[in-house]
Design a protein around this motif. Sequence first.
Motif, PDB file in Angstrom:
ATOM      1  N   LEU A 560       0.822  -1.213   0.000  1.00 38.65           N
ATOM      2  CA  LEU A 560       0.000   0.000   0.000  1.00 38.65           C
ATOM      3  C   LEU A 560       0.859   1.267   0.000  1.00 38.65           C
ATOM      4  O   LEU A 560       0.378   2.355   0.294  1.00 38.65           O
ATOM      5  CB  LEU A 560      -0.906   0.003   1.240  1.00 38.65           C
ATOM      6  CG  LEU A 560      -1.796  -1.219   1.427  1.00 38.65           C
ATOM      7  CD1 LEU A 560      -2.490  -1.173   2.780  1.00 38.65           C
ATOM      8  CD2 LEU A 560      -2.811  -1.323   0.295  1.00 38.65           C
ATOM      9  N   GLN A 563      -0.020   5.065  -0.794  1.00 36.41           N
ATOM     10  CA  GLN A 563      -1.463   5.236  -0.925  1.00 36.41           C
ATOM     11  C   GLN A 563      -1.984   6.078   0.234  1.00 36.41           C
ATOM     12  O   GLN A 563      -1.413   6.102   1.317  1.00 36.41           O
ATOM     13  CB  GLN A 563      -2.172   3.878  -0.963  1.00 36.41           C
ATOM     14  CG  GLN A 563      -1.902   3.078  -2.232  1.00 36.41           C
ATOM     15  CD  GLN A 563      -2.741   1.820  -2.303  1.00 36.41           C
ATOM     16  OE1 GLN A 563      -3.836   1.774  -1.762  1.00 36.41           O
ATOM     17  NE2 GLN A 563      -2.233   0.808  -3.003  1.00 36.41           N
ATOM     18  N   PHE A 565      -5.099   7.091   2.888  1.00 33.02           N
ATOM     19  CA  PHE A 565      -6.254   6.497   3.560  1.00 33.02           C
ATOM     20  C   PHE A 565      -6.874   7.524   4.513  1.00 33.02           C
ATOM     21  O   PHE A 565      -6.206   8.465   4.964  1.00 33.02           O
ATOM     22  CB  PHE A 565      -5.837   5.258   4.346  1.00 33.02           C
ATOM     23  CG  PHE A 565      -5.339   4.145   3.462  1.00 33.02           C
ATOM     24  CD1 PHE A 565      -6.210   3.232   2.909  1.00 33.02           C
ATOM     25  CD2 PHE A 565      -3.979   4.045   3.162  1.00 33.02           C
ATOM     26  CE1 PHE A 565      -5.747   2.214   2.094  1.00 33.02           C
ATOM     27  CE2 PHE A 565      -3.517   3.038   2.334  1.00 33.02           C
ATOM     28  CZ  PHE A 565      -4.396   2.116   1.791  1.00 33.02           C
ATOM     29  N   ASP A 584     -10.189   2.788   3.499  1.00 30.77           N
ATOM     30  CA  ASP A 584      -9.966   3.198   2.108  1.00 30.77           C
ATOM     31  C   ASP A 584     -11.161   4.006   1.615  1.00 30.77           C
ATOM     32  O   ASP A 584     -12.098   4.287   2.367  1.00 30.77           O
ATOM     33  CB  ASP A 584      -9.662   1.987   1.218  1.00 30.77           C
ATOM     34  CG  ASP A 584     -10.849   1.030   1.081  1.00 30.77           C
ATOM     35  OD1 ASP A 584     -11.995   1.409   1.411  1.00 30.77           O
ATOM     36  OD2 ASP A 584     -10.621  -0.108   0.644  1.00 30.77           O
ATOM     37  N   LYS A 590      -8.832  -1.010   6.933  1.00 28.86           N
ATOM     38  CA  LYS A 590      -7.571  -1.615   6.518  1.00 28.86           C
ATOM     39  C   LYS A 590      -6.691  -2.048   7.680  1.00 28.86           C
ATOM     40  O   LYS A 590      -5.719  -2.789   7.478  1.00 28.86           O
ATOM     41  CB  LYS A 590      -6.789  -0.633   5.632  1.00 28.86           C
ATOM     42  CG  LYS A 590      -7.562  -0.113   4.444  1.00 28.86           C
ATOM     43  CD  LYS A 590      -8.008  -1.229   3.508  1.00 28.86           C
ATOM     44  CE  LYS A 590      -6.856  -1.835   2.741  1.00 28.86           C
ATOM     45  NZ  LYS A 590      -7.324  -2.808   1.737  1.00 28.86           N
TER      46      LYS A 590
END
Length: 761
Positions: A560, A563, A565, A584, A590
């Motif tokens: 991840l 990324q 969140f 997410d 997550k």
Amino acid sequence: MISLGIGSLIFGIVNGENFKIMGELMKIIKFKSTILCAFTALTISMNLPAYAEETSEETSNVDSSISSTLESTQSTTETSSSVVESTESSSEVNSSTDSVEVDSEEETTQSSVTEPDETLYFEDYYLPSGRSDSTPVARSSNLLRNSMDIVYAGEANRPKSHFIDISSHNSSISVANFKKMKTYGIKGVVVKLTEADYYTNPFAQEQINNATAAGLKVSAYHYAHYTTSSSAAKEANYFASLADRFKLPKSTIMVIDIEEGKMLNSSLTPNTTTFVNTLKSKGYSNPMYYMNRSYATSGYFSVSKFGTKNMWVAQYPYTPTAAMKWNNEFSAWQWSSQYYIPGIAHPFDISMDYSGYLESGAQGRWLSANQYVTITKKNYSIWSNFNFNSTTNSTTKVYNKTFKVNGKYNHMNGATYYSLYDNNGNWKGYLNAEATTSASGPQGIWLSENKYITLTKKGQTLWGDINKFSSKKGNSTNLYQQTFQAKGKYNHVSGAVYYSLYDNKGTWRGYLNSALATSATGAQGAWLKENKYVTLTKKGQTLWGNIDKFSSKKGNTTALYQQTFQVKGKYKHFSGAVYYSLYDNKGKWKGYLNSALATSATGPQGAWLKENKYVTLTKKGQTLWGNIDKFSSKKGNTTPLYQQTFQVKGKYNHVSGAVYYSLYDNKGKWKGYLNAAGATSATGAQGAWIKTNKQVTIERKKYTVWADINTFSKKKGNTTDLYKKNYQVQGMYNHFSGAAYYSIYDKNGTWIGYLNSNATK
């Protein structure tokens, strides 16, 4: 207990058994032979049943005459030794006959017993006994008066006057007269109900009602005759049945009057046990025992079994004084039978109540207290009264709470009862002290605890002391949202709970009101609501499914990486680390991630990620945004910039999943944020390959043909050699510099190199 008309007693001949029991207690017997004769004659001739509040001139004259004779005899002679010797000899004979065993289940009279009235006299006191209503004998109060003081209520230098006992001989006593007694300090009345298994005091109900109406504490007594277990049970049942008939509460003190000589033998203790057990089976659980001093110390009655605190002992000093505290090892002391109350003709038995049972009830006297207790046992009733028929609460509901004790009672059942108050002075009821633990102050007792809490309010004091709140340890502002371990707590009398807090190094941080903290289910601390975005900026880090014991995993940041969140909540762990709870863009959880492994963002665009690359805009109609947090402003459109190359100095991996490039032109001017899907990444400043198919003619000389247009580090030739020749363009690059470079091929398909489009036509 007195069963007299005008308060008189007749001196009976002392039986030998009683002399033997008393042993060293006996002193010089002051009987005069003349008096004995006078008493014998008087016993035969007199019949003086007296009634309450009734006197007569005739009785007065008789009493006066006898008194004069008694005084005259006592002034001229002392008791002869022959009388003493004769009496002692008689005692030995009676003692031997009294040792004969008797079947415990048979009603029998002991051979040592003579007459029912057998008062014992000594040098400075005498002991009453054998005063039955069922076998009355002639009596005269004046026979006592020249040796024992008559006491009038209110006299100075007399023992305390706490309660009286009354029987049928006291007849009717009005409510007004009972109230008059109260003005002299009398608080209790012991009413005779029964004798043996057949006699009932005909005035009992009226005496009970009037005494109660006057506000006096009413107890009851039974004049016992039992000599076997069966007769003891029968008398107890009779006593209880009359108490029921007279509607006495089950909490009433029920006194067993033991003064019959025939009872004084080795069966007394087991027979009395039967009596008591039978009484308790009927619901009367507060028995008490009355007897004279010699009976109490005879050894036949087990003081250890029945308890000194449950005994009421009679012993009459001839001159009772305030300094006397006789028989104070027992519950109460009856110190005179010649106690007069102004306006009431007959005398009363008067007693001093050491325990308070007979002036206050089975709970005893109110004892002032100033202490705090914490409830540490469940399933105890908190009572509203000492009839134990109404409760205010149960300790199960107030378990571990702290109360103020303003007073207590040492109940005759052996328990101590605290009178509980809350912090506002509201009375909460009576509670057996067994259910509590004493505290050193209003904070209550230390209660072991093992939990974690997070400080969720600022500006609150951490105390170094919660007894007087006299010292401070810190303030919650500096520790806001930090998690601590509570190793113990105090349930303060105020109702507040104070945690004793320790940090992860074991350092004590002080006491904090629990209302100012949030309890956690574990070391992770309390859930703290959050609404922010983070971008994962470190690889190889665990996303946890559990951060209490770190016993399950949800994933790894490598998959991840970079990324973004949404953080909907966080935990400030006891360890000091902060763990984000990540979701997410579809709302899927997550896991928990240590905040140190992520970079916080100002919005859903995520964190700024440094980048150094080039992209070519390969889609028309795409917005260049001035803001990608809320997409609230625009910078332009890709249509006029179509196929131009820009430098990407940074990017955002938006929580939506899209990547947004931050674009700059070759002059360093920022052009806006572009969704990466609207551009094609280039390997260098040349931009992206743009497929082209056209023919061009070289129209300018001295232009370099490049083998590399990223860094322009390698050349392929010069247009001077290619001047006016035709070439095919299979593709081109719109360089970041703004120039367009063709990738040219000859007619044989051989690549010639990259040429600035300005050199061609």
